[in-house]
Design an enzyme around this catalytic site. Structure first.
Site, PDB file in Angstrom:
ATOM      1  N   GLU A  91       0.754  -1.121   0.045  1.00 27.36           N
ATOM      2  CA  GLU A  91      -0.078  -0.127   0.003  1.00 27.36           C
ATOM      3  C   GLU A  91       0.971   1.261   0.184  1.00 27.36           C
ATOM      4  O   GLU A  91       1.827   1.293   0.547  1.00 27.36           O
ATOM      5  CB  GLU A  91      -0.922   0.163   1.263  1.00 27.36           C
ATOM      6  CG  GLU A  91      -1.953  -1.101   1.135  1.00 27.36           C
ATOM      7  CD  GLU A  91      -2.819  -0.891   2.239  1.00 27.36           C
ATOM      8  OE1 GLU A  91      -3.838  -1.829   2.341  1.00 27.36           O
ATOM      9  OE2 GLU A  91      -2.890   0.124   3.119  1.00 27.36           O
ATOM     10  N   CYS A 104       3.599   8.706   0.092  1.00 26.37           N
ATOM     11  CA  CYS A 104       4.164   7.995   1.505  1.00 26.37           C
ATOM     12  C   CYS A 104       4.222   6.600   0.955  1.00 26.37           C
ATOM     13  O   CYS A 104       3.358   5.834   0.259  1.00 26.37           O
ATOM     14  CB  CYS A 104       2.931   7.974   2.150  1.00 26.37           C
ATOM     15  SG  CYS A 104       3.126   6.802   3.725  1.00 26.37           S
ATOM     16  N   CYS A 111       5.700  -5.496   9.389  1.00 27.67           N
ATOM     17  CA  CYS A 111       6.646  -4.990  10.054  1.00 27.67           C
ATOM     18  C   CYS A 111       7.090  -5.439  11.415  1.00 27.67           C
ATOM     19  O   CYS A 111       5.759  -6.153  12.147  1.00 27.67           O
ATOM     20  CB  CYS A 111       6.370  -3.387  10.617  1.00 27.67           C
ATOM     21  SG  CYS A 111       7.559  -2.465  11.311  1.00 27.67           S
ATOM     22  N   CYS A 115       4.493  -2.131  16.863  1.00 24.58           N
ATOM     23  CA  CYS A 115       4.108  -1.141  17.932  1.00 24.58           C
ATOM     24  C   CYS A 115       2.944  -1.224  18.086  1.00 24.58           C
ATOM     25  O   CYS A 115       1.991  -1.620  17.507  1.00 24.58           O
ATOM     26  CB  CYS A 115       4.290   0.311  17.202  1.00 24.58           C
ATOM     27  SG  CYS A 115       6.120   0.952  16.681  1.00 24.58           S
ATOM     28  N   CYS A 118       0.006   0.232  15.829  1.00 30.18           N
ATOM     29  CA  CYS A 118       0.115   0.356  14.591  1.00 30.18           C
ATOM     30  C   CYS A 118      -0.430  -0.790  13.825  1.00 30.18           C
ATOM     31  O   CYS A 118      -0.161  -1.913  14.105  1.00 30.18           O
ATOM     32  CB  CYS A 118       1.538   0.409  14.315  1.00 30.18           C
ATOM     33  SG  CYS A 118       1.915   0.455  12.333  1.00 30.18           S
ATOM     34  N   GLY A 158       6.131  -0.630   7.239  1.00 30.39           N
ATOM     35  CA  GLY A 158       7.352  -1.250   7.465  1.00 30.39           C
ATOM     36  C   GLY A 158       8.529  -0.359   8.171  1.00 30.39           C
ATOM     37  O   GLY A 158       8.049   0.804   8.146  1.00 30.39           O
ATOM     38  N   GLU A 159       9.669  -0.846   8.600  1.00 27.67           N
ATOM     39  CA  GLU A 159      10.628   0.144   9.244  1.00 27.67           C
ATOM     40  C   GLU A 159      11.711   0.269   8.105  1.00 27.67           C
ATOM     41  O   GLU A 159      12.541  -0.894   7.909  1.00 27.67           O
ATOM     42  CB  GLU A 159      11.055  -0.770  10.390  1.00 27.67           C
ATOM     43  CG  GLU A 159      12.252  -0.264  11.142  1.00 27.67           C
ATOM     44  CD  GLU A 159      12.368   1.229  11.406  1.00 27.67           C
ATOM     45  OE1 GLU A 159      11.520   1.921  12.001  1.00 27.67           O
ATOM     46  OE2 GLU A 159      13.139   1.836  10.547  1.00 27.67           O
ATOM     47  N   SER A 188      11.418   7.572   7.846  1.00 27.08           N
ATOM     48  CA  SER A 188      10.893   7.618   9.371  1.00 27.08           C
ATOM     49  C   SER A 188      11.518   6.430   9.953  1.00 27.08           C
ATOM     50  O   SER A 188      11.080   5.273   9.197  1.00 27.08           O
ATOM     51  CB  SER A 188       9.362   7.854   9.131  1.00 27.08           C
ATOM     52  OG  SER A 188       9.014   7.578  10.542  1.00 27.08           O
ATOM     53  N   SER A 211      10.422   8.573  15.276  1.00 27.33           N
ATOM     54  CA  SER A 211       8.997   8.236  16.047  1.00 27.33           C
ATOM     55  C   SER A 211       9.353   8.127  17.583  1.00 27.33           C
ATOM     56  O   SER A 211       9.752   6.998  18.080  1.00 27.33           O
ATOM     57  CB  SER A 211       8.509   6.869  15.568  1.00 27.33           C
ATOM     58  OG  SER A 211       8.265   7.113  13.984  1.00 27.33           O
ATOM     59  N   LEU A 212       8.974   9.232  18.289  1.00 24.36           N
ATOM     60  CA  LEU A 212       9.334   9.089  19.720  1.00 24.36           C
ATOM     61  C   LEU A 212       8.033   8.630  20.568  1.00 24.36           C
ATOM     62  O   LEU A 212       8.231   7.545  21.111  1.00 24.36           O
ATOM     63  CB  LEU A 212       9.571  10.357  20.045  1.00 24.36           C
ATOM     64  CG  LEU A 212       9.895  10.729  21.627  1.00 24.36           C
ATOM     65  CD1 LEU A 212      11.016  10.081  21.823  1.00 24.36           C
ATOM     66  CD2 LEU A 212      10.114  12.297  22.053  1.00 24.36           C
ATOM     67  N   HIS A 213       6.861   9.192  20.501  1.00 23.26           N
ATOM     68  CA  HIS A 213       5.693   8.661  21.078  1.00 23.26           C
ATOM     69  C   HIS A 213       5.719   8.515  22.543  1.00 23.26           C
ATOM     70  O   HIS A 213       4.772   8.444  22.996  1.00 23.26           O
ATOM     71  CB  HIS A 213       5.484   7.284  20.560  1.00 23.26           C
ATOM     72  CG  HIS A 213       5.336   7.106  18.968  1.00 23.26           C
ATOM     73  ND1 HIS A 213       4.940   8.392  18.208  1.00 23.26           N
ATOM     74  CD2 HIS A 213       5.725   6.276  18.077  1.00 23.26           C
ATOM     75  CE1 HIS A 213       4.784   7.804  16.800  1.00 23.26           C
ATOM     76  NE2 HIS A 213       5.488   6.699  16.992  1.00 23.26           N
ATOM     77  N   ASN A 287      -5.027   7.715  14.010  1.00 25.31           N
ATOM     78  CA  ASN A 287      -5.874   7.292  13.200  1.00 25.31           C
ATOM     79  C   ASN A 287      -6.424   5.908  13.756  1.00 25.31           C
ATOM     80  O   ASN A 287      -5.531   4.758  13.981  1.00 25.31           O
ATOM     81  CB  ASN A 287      -5.422   6.846  11.872  1.00 25.31           C
ATOM     82  CG  ASN A 287      -4.961   8.232  11.377  1.00 25.31           C
ATOM     83  OD1 ASN A 287      -5.600   9.114  11.056  1.00 25.31           O
ATOM     84  ND2 ASN A 287      -3.525   8.130  11.054  1.00 25.31           N
ATOM     85  N   CYS A 329      -1.161   7.295   7.952  1.00 25.46           N
ATOM     86  CA  CYS A 329      -0.215   6.435   8.532  1.00 25.46           C
ATOM     87  C   CYS A 329      -0.793   5.436   9.466  1.00 25.46           C
ATOM     88  O   CYS A 329      -1.651   5.649  10.232  1.00 25.46           O
ATOM     89  CB  CYS A 329       0.880   7.203   9.455  1.00 25.46           C
ATOM     90  SG  CYS A 329       1.699   8.353   8.331  1.00 25.46           S
TER      91      CYS A 329
HETATM   92  N1  SAH Z   1       8.191   2.278  10.711  1.00 20.59           N
HETATM   93  C1  SAH Z   1       8.507   3.661  10.490  1.00 20.59           C
HETATM   94  C2  SAH Z   1       8.002   4.404   9.477  1.00 20.59           C
HETATM   95  C3  SAH Z   1       6.684   4.217   9.269  1.00 20.59           C
HETATM   96  S1  SAH Z   1       5.051   4.526  10.265  1.00 20.59           S
HETATM   97  C4  SAH Z   1       8.145   4.292  11.795  1.00 20.59           C
HETATM   98  O1  SAH Z   1       7.712   3.843  12.683  1.00 20.59           O
HETATM   99  O2  SAH Z   1       8.707   5.434  12.152  1.00 20.59           O
HETATM  100  C5  SAH Z   1       5.163   6.143  10.154  1.00 20.59           C
HETATM  101  C6  SAH Z   1       4.499   6.814  11.267  1.00 20.59           C
HETATM  102  O3  SAH Z   1       3.041   6.776  11.305  1.00 20.59           O
HETATM  103  C7  SAH Z   1       5.303   6.604  12.491  1.00 20.59           C
HETATM  104  O4  SAH Z   1       5.687   7.674  13.264  1.00 20.59           O
HETATM  105  C8  SAH Z   1       4.278   5.826  13.335  1.00 20.59           C
HETATM  106  O5  SAH Z   1       4.399   5.746  14.775  1.00 20.59           O
HETATM  107  C9  SAH Z   1       2.847   6.431  12.793  1.00 20.59           C
HETATM  108  N2  SAH Z   1       1.864   5.469  12.849  1.00 20.59           N
HETATM  109  C10 SAH Z   1       1.603   4.385  13.110  1.00 20.59           C
HETATM  110  N3  SAH Z   1       0.526   4.020  13.356  1.00 20.59           N
HETATM  111  C11 SAH Z   1      -0.624   4.957  13.423  1.00 20.59           C
HETATM  112  C12 SAH Z   1      -1.803   5.425  13.668  1.00 20.59           C
HETATM  113  N4  SAH Z   1      -2.727   4.723  13.497  1.00 20.59           N
HETATM  114  N5  SAH Z   1      -2.152   6.696  13.814  1.00 20.59           N
HETATM  115  C13 SAH Z   1      -1.151   7.548  13.330  1.00 20.59           C
HETATM  116  N6  SAH Z   1       0.142   7.323  13.300  1.00 20.59           N
HETATM  117  C14 SAH Z   1       0.574   6.258  13.280  1.00 20.59           C
HETATM  118 FE1  SF4 Z   2       6.640  -0.805  12.208  1.00 21.63          FE
HETATM  119 FE2  SF4 Z   2       6.453   2.058  12.342  1.00 21.63          FE
HETATM  120 FE3  SF4 Z   2       4.170   0.506  12.432  1.00 21.63          FE
HETATM  121 FE4  SF4 Z   2       6.004   0.665  14.463  1.00 21.63          FE
HETATM  122  S1  SF4 Z   2       4.810   2.398  13.762  1.00 21.63           S
HETATM  123  S2  SF4 Z   2       4.983  -1.261  13.747  1.00 21.63           S
HETATM  124  S3  SF4 Z   2       7.894   0.629  13.451  1.00 21.63           S
HETATM  125  S4  SF4 Z   2       5.425   0.340  10.622  1.00 21.63           S
END
Ligand code: SAH
Ligand code: SF4
Length: 352
Positions: A91, A104, A111, A115, A118, A158-159, A188, A211-213, A287, A329
């Site tokens: 996608e 994007c 992945c 997380c 995600c 993916g990462e 990212s 991606s700190l969070h 989201n 995302c």
């Molecule tokens: N794996 C990498 C890049 C892909 S995710 C990473 O984690 O950085 C890209 C961004 O989308 C990351 O900051 C991730 O934390 C965020 N993301 C993942 N799931 C999400 C969601 N459901 N709503 C908003 N952002 C999300």
């Molecule tokens: Fe993988 Fe990024 Fe999703 Fe975390 S947020 S599971 S690193 S794609």
């Protein structure tokens, strides 16, 4: 089968010569692939038929992706589903804006980081994409919409730094062959320290997004399990080093999860963690996916933003795009292949 998509122009020239053709035939192929988004060898009309046949006889094809589905959101955002010749669905998202056309892209199917919030992580890791498959997403979307793509963000499935070589080659192809400015490319990462270190050595002018969070290891271990391997102290060191090397400001992403990581106390802790880093902070409204989280309220996001802002950090709140087609995302994951009927994903409610 070997894909021409993913080879650099010099590599394509070499290939042409190896097959007894003048080098400029390779340049012609590069133009078809990367400028025109044409991957069907028979549509490359200025190549001699004999050369095209030779390529095929040697097992080459243009690319490997087919557009399987395109969904258009009310704000013009389009979500693409690509079939990678029977090797899974990929996608990608295309977003028109006043700054141009952003796309994007995905770097893996699934992945391994998993997380907690995600959707991509929920399905686990399936495979890495090749450099060709990453670039092909961009050129096919460009071709489909008939406009030049101006920005590419590696924020799909993916990462990227777990697929380092393909990601780096894709970045270079996008820059050299497709013509996307390095400063218009963002990668990212969830925090793969060795990958950040390697990338700093490349000294590229792209934007690194981290991606700190969560500003402490306890919460971050839970939200981003990779934190158990590379903790916040190691990450801060890697990000400082990245900035020292490249002089590029880093984007820090922080997804706002209602009642989980969005309190004023955590905003203040984030300020402390960020001290000494050259960053721009991007707060991402969550989201909703199958995971057991809810988005923060807009006023909670605003309060969090104000605390970072008052401490002197540039901070923005991401504008939600494509909400009505789940094109944002974290929502990308093979929706064409839903889990078996009647069995919702089990991992969805796993909480530490
Ligand atoms: N794996 C990498 C890049 C892909 S995710 C990473 O984690 O950085 C890209 C961004 O989308 C990351 O900051 C991730 O934390 C965020 N993301 C993942 N799931 C999400 C969601 N459901 N709503 C908003 N952002 C999300
Ligand atoms: Fe993988 Fe990024 Fe999703 Fe975390 S947020 S599971 S690193 S794609």
């Amino acid at each position: 089968m070997a894909d021409l998509m993913g080879l650099t122009a010099p590599e394509l020239k070499e290939l042409a010569e190896r097959l007894g053709e003048p080098a400029y035939r390779g340049t012609q192929v590069a133009k078809w692939l990367y400028k025109q988004g044409v991957t069907d060898l028979d549509a490359m009309t200025d190549l001699p038929k004999a050369f095209r046949e030779k390529l095929k006889a040697e097992g080459y094809r243009g690319g490997s992706l087919q557009v399987a589905k395109v969904q258009v959101a009310s704000d013009g955002t389009r979500k693409f589903l690509f079939d990678s010749s029977g090797c899974g669905m990929i996608e990608s998202v295309l977003m028109p804006s006043e700054y141009g056309l952003s796309v994007c892209v995905s770097t893996q199917i699934g992945c391994a980081v998993k997380c907690a919030f995600c959707a991509t992580g929920l399905s686990g890791f399936q495979r890495n994409l090749s450099a060709g498959e990453i670039v092909e997403q961009v050129v096919l979307m460009q071709q489909e919409c008939g406009d030049r793509v101006t920005n590419v963000v590696f924020m799909g499935m993916g990462e990227p730094l777990h697929n380092y070589d393909a990601t780096l080659k894709a970045v270079q192809l996008l820059n050299n062959e497709v013509g996307i400015g390095m400063r218009h490319i963002s990668v990212s990462t969830s925090g793969v320290v060795p990958g950040i270190d390697r990338l700093s050595e490349e000294n590229l002018q792209l934007t690194l997004a981290f991606s700190l969070h969560a500003p402490n290891d306890k919460l971050r271990d839970y939200l981003v399990p990779l934190n158990r391997r590379y903790n916040l102290a190691a990450l801060k060191k890697a990000l400082r080093n990245y900035h020292d090397r490249t002089k590029r400001r880093i984007t820090v992403e922080y997804v706002m999860l209602g009642g989980v990581n969005d309190s004023p106390d955590l905003a203040r802790e984030t300020v402390e963690w960020l001290r000494g880093l050259h960053v721009h902070v991007n707060l991402i409204p969550y989201n909703a996916t199958d995971a057991d989280f809810k988005p923060s309220r807009p006023q909670t996001i605003a309060a969090f933003r104000d605390i970072l802002d008052a401490a002197g950090f540039p901070v923005t709140v991401r504008v939600e795009r494509g909400a009505d087609i789940a094109a944002a995302c974290g929502q990308l994951r093979r929706q064409a292949e839903p889990p078996e009927a009647g069995s919702p994903p089990q991992e969805a409610s796993t909480r530490a």
